[in-house]
Write an enzyme that holds these catalytic residues in place. Structure first.
Site, PDB file in Angstrom:
ATOM      1  N   ASP A   1     -20.822   1.666   7.384  1.00  0.00           N
ATOM      2  CA  ASP A   1     -19.761   2.140   6.480  1.00  0.00           C
ATOM      3  C   ASP A   1     -19.647   1.252   5.250  1.00  0.00           C
ATOM      4  O   ASP A   1     -19.494   1.739   4.121  1.00  0.00           O
ATOM      5  CB  ASP A   1     -18.401   2.123   7.199  1.00  0.00           C
ATOM      6  CG  ASP A   1     -18.440   2.856   8.517  1.00  0.00           C
ATOM      7  OD1 ASP A   1     -19.374   3.652   8.723  1.00  0.00           O
ATOM      8  OD2 ASP A   1     -17.527   2.629   9.334  1.00  0.00           O
TER       9      ASP A   1
ATOM     10  N   SER B   1       0.841  -1.200   0.000  1.00  0.00           N
ATOM     11  CA  SER B   1       0.000   0.000   0.000  1.00  0.00           C
ATOM     12  C   SER B   1       0.874   1.246   0.000  1.00  0.00           C
ATOM     13  O   SER B   1       1.876   1.303   0.727  1.00  0.00           O
ATOM     14  CB  SER B   1      -0.898   0.026   1.240  1.00  0.00           C
ATOM     15  OG  SER B   1      -1.482   1.310   1.387  1.00  0.00           O
TER      16      SER B   1
HETATM   17  P1  ADP Z   1     -11.392   5.209   9.318  1.00  0.00           P
HETATM   18  O1  ADP Z   1     -12.342   6.110  10.049  1.00  0.00           O
HETATM   19  O2  ADP Z   1     -10.586   5.969   8.324  1.00  0.00           O
HETATM   20  O3  ADP Z   1     -12.067   4.005   8.761  1.00  0.00           O
HETATM   21  P2  ADP Z   1     -10.127   3.221  10.913  1.00  0.00           P
HETATM   22  O4  ADP Z   1      -9.269   3.298  12.120  1.00  0.00           O
HETATM   23  O5  ADP Z   1     -11.398   2.463  10.991  1.00  0.00           O
HETATM   24  O6  ADP Z   1     -10.356   4.718  10.418  1.00  0.00           O
HETATM   25  O7  ADP Z   1      -9.296   2.558   9.735  1.00  0.00           O
HETATM   26  C1  ADP Z   1      -8.014   3.015   9.413  1.00  0.00           C
HETATM   27  C2  ADP Z   1      -7.107   1.797   9.251  1.00  0.00           C
HETATM   28  O8  ADP Z   1      -7.474   1.060   8.070  1.00  0.00           O
HETATM   29  C3  ADP Z   1      -5.666   2.187   9.029  1.00  0.00           C
HETATM   30  O9  ADP Z   1      -4.992   2.347  10.254  1.00  0.00           O
HETATM   31  C4  ADP Z   1      -5.146   0.979   8.249  1.00  0.00           C
HETATM   32  O10 ADP Z   1      -4.862  -0.104   9.110  1.00  0.00           O
HETATM   33  C5  ADP Z   1      -6.338   0.582   7.411  1.00  0.00           C
HETATM   34  N1  ADP Z   1      -6.285   1.207   6.081  1.00  0.00           N
HETATM   35  C6  ADP Z   1      -7.255   1.964   5.516  1.00  0.00           C
HETATM   36  N2  ADP Z   1      -6.890   2.369   4.271  1.00  0.00           N
HETATM   37  C7  ADP Z   1      -5.673   1.834   4.040  1.00  0.00           C
HETATM   38  C8  ADP Z   1      -4.740   1.904   2.938  1.00  0.00           C
HETATM   39  N3  ADP Z   1      -5.010   2.605   1.838  1.00  0.00           N
HETATM   40  N4  ADP Z   1      -3.571   1.249   3.077  1.00  0.00           N
HETATM   41  C9  ADP Z   1      -3.267   0.557   4.193  1.00  0.00           C
HETATM   42  N5  ADP Z   1      -4.093   0.472   5.254  1.00  0.00           N
HETATM   43  C10 ADP Z   1      -5.282   1.096   5.206  1.00  0.00           C
HETATM   44 MG    MG Z   2     -13.139   2.598   9.893  1.00  0.00          MG
END
Ligand code: ADP
Ligand code: MG
Length: 410
Positions: free
Chosen positions: A191, A81
């Site tokens: 979501d 990623s």
């Molecule tokens: P959000 O409100 O943005 O959903 P969360 O804490 O639920 O916040 O999710 C964020 C987590 O999801 C990040 O810490 C990571 O582990 C994962 N994540 C989301 N998008 C990516 C991405 N593009 N690449 C890697 N991990 C991701």
């Molecule tokens: Mg989330």
């Protein structure tokens, strides 16, 4: 500085180019089978209603997670990623089970695991990810990550689920299980539903009453602010989420306590007309007034959501502003989940010309939304940025958020 920082969304071609390049760098010049995407989401109204059998109304952002993916025949999952460049991730699908994996790849492997658990034949894959959905801003980067993989796997393994709304509801369930059981994060499906079932120019009315089928629980609602000369702005406050876990649990516990005291199944059983009687019944058990305030928020919030849907269904988008602002006041005063930054966005946006504004998501930080006449967008963004600078707060980020498509292929 107080110059507004805009977080631009990528075009599908731009997003695809990024993940194709990353894919070929990470996997020896190979080309992927395709590119898929899934959006972040923002909730227009209906907050803290999902666990109270109520209504909420998310819409998809133009900000998306993109995935370039190529199936493998050996059951291995390898991931990179752009957001976690120092954390390439690898696992064997047959090893994935609750408690067995950690890190960001658990959201992804969890989707494949959940689809396999539902009886689908799922292969391993190599995949590259890039995203313009900010992490942890309450805009569901995690659901967009899961949903992008859900439609990618659906496509390469020919599951046929993404082709129908009923099938997409099954993908929602797989994503929700991935996040709950493999990534270990509690989430109720709001979501994932938004990311997979929204469409351009629409919002998605979700009804959390028990006993409804997945398809019955989600209904598209026309929502296109541009028809009324308005734009939907999302403002990421970048406020640190302090104490969120305990506060969330405490709100849920108060709702459950009220349900028990009233002898109900859930707070949805209280109609707006029945609210006064219910509060009177609670009063003897509620010396500090907390149950009264929590129940009043939940019941009036679902009612506001229903009225919002009624207005936009009749083409009266410009009239929803007061419902948004009332929702914010209820979350701030009765549910007590707002914070200084969220209140500052809402108050400043309203003073600068927004027709409605509110915090969105669980609260205590995260993002706010504002519905703003097109010609006032710059003024609102400038005013909010300046207010944050004057208050000594970190600069917020602005996202233009026309209601956009759900997950699909590029
Ligand atoms: P959000 O409100 O943005 O959903 P969360 O804490 O639920 O916040 O999710 C964020 C987590 O999801 C990040 O810490 C990571 O582990 C994962 N994540 C989301 N998008 C990516 C991405 N593009 N690449 C890697 N991990 C991701
Ligand atoms: Mg989330």
């Amino acid at each position: 500085s107080s110059t507004p920082q805009w977080l631009e969304s990528w075009t599908p071609a731009g997003g695809a180019r990024r993940v194709r390049t990353l894919f070929s760098q990470a996997f020896d010049g190979d080309t992927p089978d395709g590119v898929w995407f899934a959006p972040g989401r923002v909730n227009l109204i209906g907050e803290h209603t999902d666990y109270n059998a109520g209504l909420c109304l998310p819409t998809a952002l133009p900000h998306r997670t993109y995935v370039a993916l190529r199936a493998r025949e050996d059951g291995v999952v390898r991931l990179v990623s752009a957001q976690t460049p120092h954390e390439p991730w690898e696992a064997k699908l047959s090893d994935v089970e609750p408690g067995s994996v950690s890190g960001w790849g658990s959201y992804v492997a969890g989707v494949a695991w959940a689809l396999a658990a539902a009886g689908h034949e799922v292969r391993g894959f190599d995949a590259a990810v890039d995203s313009c959905v900010p992490f942890g801003a309450g805009l569901s980067s995690s659901a967009s990550l899961e949903a992008a993989f859900a439609v990618a796997v659906d496509d390469v393994d020919e599951l046929g689920l993404a082709a129908t709304d009923a099938g997409r509801a099954d993908l929602v369930d797989a994503c929700r299980r991935a996040e709950n059981e493999i990534a270990g994060a509690p989430t109720g499906g709001l979501d994932q539903s938004a990311s997979l079932r929204c469409a351009e120019g629409q919002a998605l009315l979700l009804d959390f009453r028990p006993g409804l089928s997945a398809v019955e629980s989600g209904r598209p609602v026309p929502f296109d602010p541009s028809t009324a000369g308005l734009e939907l702005l999302v403002i990421d406050t970048r406020a640190p989420h302090a104490l969120v876990d305990g506060q969330y649990g405490a709100r849920r516990a108060s709702c459950e306590q009220a349900v028990d005291l009233l002898g109900l199944e859930n707070l949805r059983e209280i109609t707006p007309d029945g609210l006064e009687a219910a509060l009177a019944e609670l009063a003897p058990h509620d010396a500090d007034g907390i149950l009264t305030r929590r129940v009043r928020h939940v019941v009036t919030e679902t009612e506001r959501t229903a009225r919002f849907v009624d207005l936009v269904s009749r083409g009266l988008v410009a009239e929803v502003g007061p419902l948004m602002t009332a929702s914010h006041a209820s979350l701030r005063d009765d549910y007590e989940v707002s914070c200084r930054e969220l209140d500052l966005v809402v108050d400043t946006a309203m003073a600068a010309g927004a027709v409605g504004a509110r915090m969105t998501g669980g609260g205590f930080g995260g993002s706010a939304i504002a519905l703003v006449p097109r010609d006032d967008v710059e003024r609102v963004a400038n005013a909010v940025s300046r207010a944050f600078a004057d208050a000594g707060l970190p600069s917020p980020a602005f996202l233009a958020a026309p209601p956009s498509a759900g997950a699909g292929s590029v």
